[in-house]
Design an enzyme around this catalytic site. Structure first.
Site, PDB file in Angstrom:
ATOM      1  CG  ASP A 100      -8.761  23.151  14.008  1.00 26.91           C
ATOM      2  OD1 ASP A 100      -7.847  23.985  14.032  1.00 26.91           O
ATOM      3  OD2 ASP A 100      -8.688  22.069  13.410  1.00 26.91           O
ATOM      4  CD  GLU A 101     -10.224  22.210  20.568  1.00 27.16           C
ATOM      5  OE1 GLU A 101      -9.434  23.147  20.316  1.00 27.16           O
ATOM      6  OE2 GLU A 101      -9.847  21.052  20.812  1.00 27.16           O
ATOM      7  CE  LYS A 103      -6.576  25.478  21.123  1.00 22.17           C
ATOM      8  NZ  LYS A 103      -7.304  24.676  20.114  1.00 22.17           N
ATOM      9  N   GLY A 104      -8.640  30.727  20.046  1.00 19.39           N
ATOM     10  CA  GLY A 104      -8.165  32.088  19.749  1.00 19.39           C
ATOM     11  C   GLY A 104      -9.209  33.123  20.129  1.00 19.39           C
ATOM     12  CE  LYS A 105     -16.192  34.548  20.777  1.00 18.92           C
ATOM     13  NZ  LYS A 105     -17.542  34.727  20.326  1.00 18.92           N
ATOM     14  N   GLY A 137      -3.612  27.426  14.206  1.00 18.09           N
ATOM     15  CA  GLY A 137      -4.160  28.563  13.468  1.00 18.09           C
ATOM     16  C   GLY A 137      -5.287  29.151  14.298  1.00 18.09           C
ATOM     17  CB  THR A 186      -9.786  32.590  13.440  1.00 19.09           C
ATOM     18  OG1 THR A 186      -9.200  31.676  12.523  1.00 19.09           O
ATOM     19  CG2 THR A 186     -10.477  33.708  12.677  1.00 19.09           C
ATOM     20  CD  GLN A 242      -1.206  22.167  17.953  1.00 21.46           C
ATOM     21  OE1 GLN A 242      -0.490  22.292  18.917  1.00 21.46           O
ATOM     22  NE2 GLN A 242      -1.112  22.953  16.918  1.00 21.46           N
ATOM     23  CB  THR A 273      -2.284  25.713   9.577  1.00 22.33           C
ATOM     24  OG1 THR A 273      -2.507  26.380  10.813  1.00 22.33           O
ATOM     25  CG2 THR A 273      -0.803  25.596   9.324  1.00 22.33           C
TER      26      THR A 273
HETATM   27  P1  IMP Z   1       1.607  18.113  13.187  1.00 24.63           P
HETATM   28  O1  IMP Z   1       1.286  18.781  14.473  1.00 24.63           O
HETATM   29  O2  IMP Z   1       1.765  19.066  12.029  1.00 24.63           O
HETATM   30  O3  IMP Z   1       2.758  17.165  13.321  1.00 24.63           O
HETATM   31  O4  IMP Z   1       0.334  17.197  12.779  1.00 24.63           O
HETATM   32  C1  IMP Z   1      -0.063  16.055  13.551  1.00 24.63           C
HETATM   33  C2  IMP Z   1      -1.586  15.924  13.602  1.00 24.63           C
HETATM   34  O5  IMP Z   1      -2.119  16.990  14.376  1.00 24.63           O
HETATM   35  C3  IMP Z   1      -2.263  16.021  12.232  1.00 24.63           C
HETATM   36  O6  IMP Z   1      -3.404  15.190  12.237  1.00 24.63           O
HETATM   37  C4  IMP Z   1      -2.694  17.485  12.156  1.00 24.63           C
HETATM   38  O7  IMP Z   1      -3.788  17.669  11.290  1.00 24.63           O
HETATM   39  C5  IMP Z   1      -3.071  17.725  13.606  1.00 24.63           C
HETATM   40  N1  IMP Z   1      -2.955  19.135  13.999  1.00 24.63           N
HETATM   41  C6  IMP Z   1      -1.837  19.817  14.281  1.00 24.63           C
HETATM   42  N2  IMP Z   1      -2.117  21.080  14.624  1.00 24.63           N
HETATM   43  C7  IMP Z   1      -3.453  21.195  14.571  1.00 24.63           C
HETATM   44  C8  IMP Z   1      -4.349  22.267  14.856  1.00 24.63           C
HETATM   45  O8  IMP Z   1      -3.968  23.378  15.235  1.00 24.63           O
HETATM   46  N3  IMP Z   1      -5.665  21.995  14.702  1.00 24.63           N
HETATM   47  C9  IMP Z   1      -6.123  20.772  14.326  1.00 24.63           C
HETATM   48  N4  IMP Z   1      -5.321  19.741  14.053  1.00 24.63           N
HETATM   49  C10 IMP Z   1      -3.990  19.950  14.175  1.00 24.63           C
END
Ligand code: IMP
Length: 429
Positions: free
Chosen positions: A13-14, A16-18, A40, A42, A224, A300
């Site tokens: 959530d840093e 990156k999309g932007k 996700g 944005t 991520q 998400t």
């Molecule tokens: P999973 O990837 O759904 O298996 O979730 C594993 C961990 O990664 C959880 O703590 C999620 O909240 C985190 N996580 C997965 N995708 C994201 C993302 O895009 N942004 C932030 N945290 C994420």
């Protein structure tokens, strides 16, 4: 033949999309290499506001392709939904391709993600519940079903699905006491996916290689962040893929030698969603205020994100794991108006200094932050487009982060829109 990677330096959530949308105008393709619909991204540009979970953020420029590589796990319903929405909003999706080697998230993966989390109780990871972990588990267990299998419905798909579903149904019924999934229902779903996805399926590693051979620039889209990496993150509170630079190579079939730039994207503070330690976490009213001001709620899942000060120990670790050649600092504007801002410059465990990011999550959980406090700034950084417009204290904060992480900031983001960006120095050359 340069490839430039955009990697999350923190817990995802840093922004990156932007950043990718901003840089994609100078590239021929944006290629996603890891993760799945748990992401996700944005994007806010002249075409509107878009929230993408799977389609890479490159289609908004007329000449860039958007490619999903083999390292991504795909929920075909989410992907097809996104393509339909983009089409309906006038975005040309004919430049989108998906790897035949990418693995599919099947209905039993989503079910098992949720059942496993429930069964873990207080030890739950806090996953996004999108089936990402179980899909990667099957990939490694050699039980996975790939996008390419959809092109051979009666051959490889039918036999693989039969074998895997039998095994999954044992778990679903015997361990969790739930109803089994019917082969015919899942096969019909795959038949529908096959029809709609077939036009996009390609050997993407060849497309990427051809582009590089022709001297074109490509952008590698991370999802991520490094601290959620299956190997390098705060295990087991991680995702099931490799969001750091190594994942770009395996997730695309691309030699590391092709990657000339590795951009690390960091928020000017920290956020984390789900469980796991976060040494610089803020609590109380200040955390509430920051979360509200920054609207830190997951794209998400809608979950409230945990917030904290910038963690330079974790930042330096992330720089080392990825070999960042430059940094992007996003959401600097969120810190506008704070009387002072803090940076975590070290940890203490039982009164002893700990200046490295520990691999043991229990030790990480015991780390107390050592903060450095810097004066804040009243004048806004919001919407600034040049470093000269930044208040002196904001610039000093940026310089301190560079020093602590050990890498130059090349881009500063001062708002959600593509135009609210400071290019401190060229990234794509
Ligand atoms: P999973 O990837 O759904 O298996 O979730 C594993 C961990 O990664 C959880 O703590 C999620 O909240 C985190 N996580 C997965 N995708 C994201 C993302 O895009 N942004 C932030 N945290 C994420």
């Amino acid at each position: 033949m340069p490839a430039y990677a955009v990697i999350g330096g923190q817990w995802g959530d840093e922004g990156k999309g932007k950043v990718i949308d901003y840089l994609a105008g100078s590239t021929s393709a944006v290629v996603r290499f890891a993760g799945g619909p748990n992401a996700g991204h944005t994007v806010v540009n002249d075409k509107g506001k878009f929230q993408l979970h799977l389609v890479p953020s490159g289609l908004f420029w007329p000449d860039a392709c958007a490619i999903i590589g083999n390292g991504v796990v795909i929920d075909a319903d989410v992907l097809l939904g996104e393509l339909t929405e983009l089409d309906s909003r006038g975005i040309d999706t004919s430049r989108f391709y998906v790897s035949e080697r990418a693995h599919l998230i099947m209905p039993y993966h989503i079910l098992l993600d949720q059942l496993e989390e429930e069964a873990k109780g207080s030890a739950a990871i806090g996953t996004t519940g999108r089936g990402v972990g179980p899909a990667y588990t099957d990939k490694i267990s050699r039980l996975g079903i790939r996008v390419g299998d959809l092109l051979d419905l009666e051959g490889s798909l039918a036999s693989r699905l039969e074998q895997t579903l039998e095994f999954k149904n044992q778990i679903i019924t015997k361990i969790y006491g739930k109803e089994p999934l019917e082969f015919d229902t899942v096969f019909q779903l795959c038949t529908d996916w096959a029809e709609q996805l077939a036009p996009y399926v390609r050997p993407t590693e060849q497309i990427v290689q051809d582009m590089l051979d022709q001297g074109k620039n490509i952008l590698l889209e991370g999802a991520q962040g490094t601290l959620l990496d299956i190997d390098h993150g705060s295990y087991p509170y991680v995702t099931s893929s490799s969001p750091s630079i190594g994942g770009a190579s395996t997730g695309l079939g691309l030699s590391p030698q092709s990657i000339t730039g590795v951009l690390g994207v960091f928020k000017a503070y920290s956020t984390r969603v789900g469980g796991g330690p976060m040494p610089s976490e803020m609590h109380g009213q200040m955390a509430e205020d920051l979360r509200e001001k920054a609207q830190e709620f997951g794209v998400t899942t809608g979950r409230a994100r945990r917030v904290g000060w910038f963690d330079a120990v974790a930042g330096r670790y992330s720089r080392e794991v990825n070999g960042f050649t430059g940094l992007v600092l996003t959401r600097l504007d969120i810190l506008d108006g704070f009387e002072s801002v803090k940076v975590c410059v070290g940890y203490k465990v039982d009164g002893h200094a700990q200046d490295r990011f520990p691999s043991n999550t229990n030790i990480l959980a015991q780390c107390e932050p050592v903060f450095e406090e810097w004066p804040g700034w009243d004048e806004p950084t919001a919407s600034a487009t040049s470093a000269k417009q930044l208040p002196a204290n904001a610039l000093a904060y940026v310089r301190r982060i560079e020093e602590l992480v050990g890498c130059k900031v090349q881009i500063i983001s001062t708002g959600p829109s593509r135009t609210e960006t400071i290019l401190v120095e060229p990234v794509i050359v």
